[in-house]
Write a protein that holds these residues in place. Sequence first.
Motif, PDB file in Angstrom:
ATOM      1  N   MET A  20       0.742  -1.130   0.041  1.00 46.80           N
ATOM      2  CA  MET A  20      -0.002   0.008  -0.116  1.00 46.80           C
ATOM      3  C   MET A  20       0.875   1.268   0.013  1.00 46.80           C
ATOM      4  O   MET A  20       0.569   2.339  -0.782  1.00 46.80           O
ATOM      5  CB  MET A  20      -1.047  -0.213   1.352  1.00 46.80           C
ATOM      6  CG  MET A  20      -1.928  -1.145   1.038  1.00 46.80           C
ATOM      7  SD  MET A  20      -3.070  -1.157  -0.324  1.00 46.80           S
ATOM      8  CE  MET A  20      -4.272   0.256   0.198  1.00 46.80           C
ATOM      9  N   GLN A  21       1.997   1.431   0.659  1.00 43.77           N
ATOM     10  CA  GLN A  21       2.817   2.282   0.853  1.00 43.77           C
ATOM     11  C   GLN A  21       3.484   2.580  -0.512  1.00 43.77           C
ATOM     12  O   GLN A  21       3.575   3.482  -1.067  1.00 43.77           O
ATOM     13  CB  GLN A  21       4.079   2.141   1.910  1.00 43.77           C
ATOM     14  CG  GLN A  21       4.835   3.115   1.927  1.00 43.77           C
ATOM     15  CD  GLN A  21       5.860   3.306   3.067  1.00 43.77           C
ATOM     16  OE1 GLN A  21       5.938   2.279   3.922  1.00 43.77           O
ATOM     17  NE2 GLN A  21       6.566   4.164   3.360  1.00 43.77           N
ATOM     18  N   PHE A  22       4.079   1.450  -1.250  1.00 54.70           N
ATOM     19  CA  PHE A  22       4.430   1.551  -2.567  1.00 54.70           C
ATOM     20  C   PHE A  22       3.774   1.947  -3.332  1.00 54.70           C
ATOM     21  O   PHE A  22       3.878   3.058  -4.392  1.00 54.70           O
ATOM     22  CB  PHE A  22       5.123  -0.072  -2.838  1.00 54.70           C
ATOM     23  CG  PHE A  22       5.588   0.067  -4.442  1.00 54.70           C
ATOM     24  CD1 PHE A  22       7.088   0.417  -4.662  1.00 54.70           C
ATOM     25  CD2 PHE A  22       4.906  -0.564  -5.302  1.00 54.70           C
ATOM     26  CE1 PHE A  22       7.353   0.267  -5.783  1.00 54.70           C
ATOM     27  CE2 PHE A  22       5.249  -0.629  -6.624  1.00 54.70           C
ATOM     28  CZ  PHE A  22       6.638  -0.032  -6.943  1.00 54.70           C
ATOM     29  N   CYS A  23       2.249   1.736  -3.438  1.00 52.49           N
ATOM     30  CA  CYS A  23       1.350   2.081  -4.510  1.00 52.49           C
ATOM     31  C   CYS A  23       0.855   3.623  -4.235  1.00 52.49           C
ATOM     32  O   CYS A  23       0.882   4.257  -5.213  1.00 52.49           O
ATOM     33  CB  CYS A  23       0.001   1.111  -4.396  1.00 52.49           C
ATOM     34  SG  CYS A  23      -1.310   1.755  -5.317  1.00 52.49           S
ATOM     35  N   GLU A  24       1.024   4.203  -3.072  1.00 49.82           N
ATOM     36  CA  GLU A  24       0.619   5.356  -2.689  1.00 49.82           C
ATOM     37  C   GLU A  24       1.620   6.491  -3.393  1.00 49.82           C
ATOM     38  O   GLU A  24       1.350   7.399  -3.544  1.00 49.82           O
ATOM     39  CB  GLU A  24       0.503   5.663  -1.180  1.00 49.82           C
ATOM     40  CG  GLU A  24       0.482   7.005  -0.662  1.00 49.82           C
ATOM     41  CD  GLU A  24      -0.843   7.658  -1.136  1.00 49.82           C
ATOM     42  OE1 GLU A  24      -1.149   8.986  -1.128  1.00 49.82           O
ATOM     43  OE2 GLU A  24      -1.902   6.848  -1.512  1.00 49.82           O
ATOM     44  N   PRO A  43      10.238  11.336  -2.711  1.00 46.41           N
ATOM     45  CA  PRO A  43      10.814  11.976  -3.787  1.00 46.41           C
ATOM     46  C   PRO A  43      10.006  11.261  -4.794  1.00 46.41           C
ATOM     47  O   PRO A  43       9.316  10.105  -4.727  1.00 46.41           O
ATOM     48  CB  PRO A  43      12.376  11.591  -3.931  1.00 46.41           C
ATOM     49  CG  PRO A  43      12.130  10.195  -3.036  1.00 46.41           C
ATOM     50  CD  PRO A  43      11.313  10.506  -2.044  1.00 46.41           C
ATOM     51  N   MET A  44       9.809  11.870  -5.905  1.00 39.73           N
ATOM     52  CA  MET A  44       9.251  11.348  -7.188  1.00 39.73           C
ATOM     53  C   MET A  44      10.344  10.412  -7.892  1.00 39.73           C
ATOM     54  O   MET A  44      11.127  10.801  -7.934  1.00 39.73           O
ATOM     55  CB  MET A  44       8.853  12.419  -8.083  1.00 39.73           C
ATOM     56  CG  MET A  44       7.376  13.243  -7.501  1.00 39.73           C
ATOM     57  SD  MET A  44       6.874  14.319  -8.916  1.00 39.73           S
ATOM     58  CE  MET A  44       6.534  13.459 -10.240  1.00 39.73           C
ATOM     59  N   GLN A  45       9.849   9.071  -8.014  1.00 41.66           N
ATOM     60  CA  GLN A  45      10.710   8.173  -8.750  1.00 41.66           C
ATOM     61  C   GLN A  45       9.883   7.232  -9.419  1.00 41.66           C
ATOM     62  O   GLN A  45       8.835   6.741  -9.055  1.00 41.66           O
ATOM     63  CB  GLN A  45      11.627   7.412  -7.554  1.00 41.66           C
ATOM     64  CG  GLN A  45      10.990   6.779  -6.615  1.00 41.66           C
ATOM     65  CD  GLN A  45      11.901   6.035  -5.479  1.00 41.66           C
ATOM     66  OE1 GLN A  45      13.187   6.690  -5.358  1.00 41.66           O
ATOM     67  NE2 GLN A  45      11.565   5.166  -4.937  1.00 41.66           N
ATOM     68  N   GLU A  46      10.645   6.692 -10.798  1.00 47.01           N
ATOM     69  CA  GLU A  46       9.892   5.605 -11.170  1.00 47.01           C
ATOM     70  C   GLU A  46      10.231   4.370 -10.550  1.00 47.01           C
ATOM     71  O   GLU A  46      11.356   4.109 -10.109  1.00 47.01           O
ATOM     72  CB  GLU A  46      10.380   5.687 -12.821  1.00 47.01           C
ATOM     73  CG  GLU A  46      10.174   7.043 -13.458  1.00 47.01           C
ATOM     74  CD  GLU A  46       8.664   6.871 -13.863  1.00 47.01           C
ATOM     75  OE1 GLU A  46       8.048   6.220 -14.066  1.00 47.01           O
ATOM     76  OE2 GLU A  46       8.357   8.335 -13.762  1.00 47.01           O
ATOM     77  N   PRO A  47       9.339   3.320 -10.837  1.00 45.81           N
ATOM     78  CA  PRO A  47       9.711   1.973 -10.186  1.00 45.81           C
ATOM     79  C   PRO A  47      10.576   1.302 -11.268  1.00 45.81           C
ATOM     80  O   PRO A  47      10.662   1.600 -12.369  1.00 45.81           O
ATOM     81  CB  PRO A  47       8.442   1.302 -10.244  1.00 45.81           C
ATOM     82  CG  PRO A  47       7.363   1.883 -11.318  1.00 45.81           C
ATOM     83  CD  PRO A  47       8.058   3.615 -11.261  1.00 45.81           C
ATOM     84  N   ASN A  48      11.488   0.570 -10.846  1.00 45.88           N
ATOM     85  CA  ASN A  48      12.145  -0.346 -11.433  1.00 45.88           C
ATOM     86  C   ASN A  48      12.130  -1.666 -10.871  1.00 45.88           C
ATOM     87  O   ASN A  48      11.478  -2.058  -9.903  1.00 45.88           O
ATOM     88  CB  ASN A  48      13.673   0.115 -11.401  1.00 45.88           C
ATOM     89  CG  ASN A  48      14.223   0.236 -10.073  1.00 45.88           C
ATOM     90  OD1 ASN A  48      14.010  -0.760  -9.261  1.00 45.88           O
ATOM     91  ND2 ASN A  48      14.984   1.221  -9.780  1.00 45.88           N
ATOM     92  N   ALA A  49      12.587  -2.628 -11.818  1.00 45.81           N
ATOM     93  CA  ALA A  49      12.614  -4.033 -11.673  1.00 45.81           C
ATOM     94  C   ALA A  49      13.530  -4.433 -10.446  1.00 45.81           C
ATOM     95  O   ALA A  49      13.282  -5.362  -9.677  1.00 45.81           O
ATOM     96  CB  ALA A  49      13.046  -4.992 -12.781  1.00 45.81           C
TER      97      ALA A  49
END
Length: 124
Positions: free
Chosen positions: A73-77, A118-124
């Motif tokens: 949920m934190q990751f999604c938020e 911070p704004m960041q893009e998810p990565n594998a």
Amino acid sequence: MPISGSKDKLRAAMSAHLQQREARFDFLVQLQTDPIAMPVEDPTVVWDETTSPFRKVATIRIPSQSFESKEQMQFCENLSFTPWHTLAEHRPLGGINRTRKNVYQAISQRRHKSNGVPMQEPNA
């Protein structure tokens, strides 16, 4: 929590559904075959389906799962969804989409600032 008592009915419904079974969504597109009859800049014009029928380009499959752990949920938020996470040639077109892009960016910036992350893009 029952769906009726949830502040986030879509998440609750999706959670209940995915607990029991997978979800599948067909992704359809219409190709612009006539720029006069099918203008990108005027969203009030309905594109003729006999001239350009919808074409299925993908099926999005979400496997049955639970996704409501605290960490998930934190990751999604802290994620930001935008249709501009795509190849340049697939970017959304038209004035409404250009406005949407600015709104999506502003909402994302506000949420990340409010969450102190911070704004960041998810990565594998």
